[in-house]
Design an enzyme around this catalytic site. Sequence first.
Site, short mmCIF file in Angstrom:
data_model
loop_
_atom_site.label_atom_id
_atom_site.label_comp_id
_atom_site.label_asym_id
_atom_site.label_seq_id
_atom_site.Cartn_x
_atom_site.Cartn_y
_atom_site.Cartn_z
N SER A 106 0.83 -1.09 0.09
CA SER A 106 -0.03 0.03 0.00
C SER A 106 0.85 1.35 -0.10
O SER A 106 1.87 1.19 0.68
CB SER A 106 -0.80 0.11 1.31
OG SER A 106 -1.57 1.29 1.25
N TYR A 137 -1.93 0.33 10.54
CA TYR A 137 -2.03 -0.26 9.32
C TYR A 137 -0.84 0.19 8.40
O TYR A 137 -0.21 -0.67 8.02
CB TYR A 137 -3.44 0.33 8.60
CG TYR A 137 -3.29 -0.12 7.02
CD1 TYR A 137 -3.82 -1.43 6.88
CD2 TYR A 137 -3.09 0.74 6.01
CE1 TYR A 137 -3.78 -1.96 5.44
CE2 TYR A 137 -3.19 0.32 4.79
CZ TYR A 137 -3.44 -0.99 4.34
OH TYR A 137 -3.58 -1.34 3.01
#
Length: 164
Positions: free
Chosen positions: A55, A68
Amino acid sequence: MLAAGQLGDQQALEDDPAAAARLAVVNYAGPVSTLLHVRRRMEEQGHGTIVVLSSVAGERVRRSNFVYGSTKAALDGFCQGLGDALEGTGVEVVVVRPGFVHTKMTEGRTAPPLATTPEAVADAVAAGLATGRHTVWVPGTFRWVMSVFRHLPRPLWRRLSARM
């Protein structure tokens, strides 16, 4: 292809360290174990490409999702090292860094600029594999955006990322 990830609710993760640790297992520790097993098999095979979905959140971790983002930063670092360790074996590692993707994981969240679709991610991965890339940004604009973000002084980054 390895695709593992949970976004979680940042505030809930901060309030529950055990939940944050479970998220780290899903997003990082589990993939590390899996990738080491895959590495062994692919080295024996003598060729292949390992594609790992990461990501852009791991490129410069933001306050709003640092649990995250930190797991994706760790996964990126691991995959880069794994790719270096596999140099000369016939096995390649490709790290895919999408931004916000319209999926079940992001359902109900407000899509930011540069949001994309699973189909666009798949197309970018296919194009990256065809051209021999080791990093695939989706959309490609993120390569330049994150290059700028990565070099911002920390006080400026804190102010900017607080608004994202």
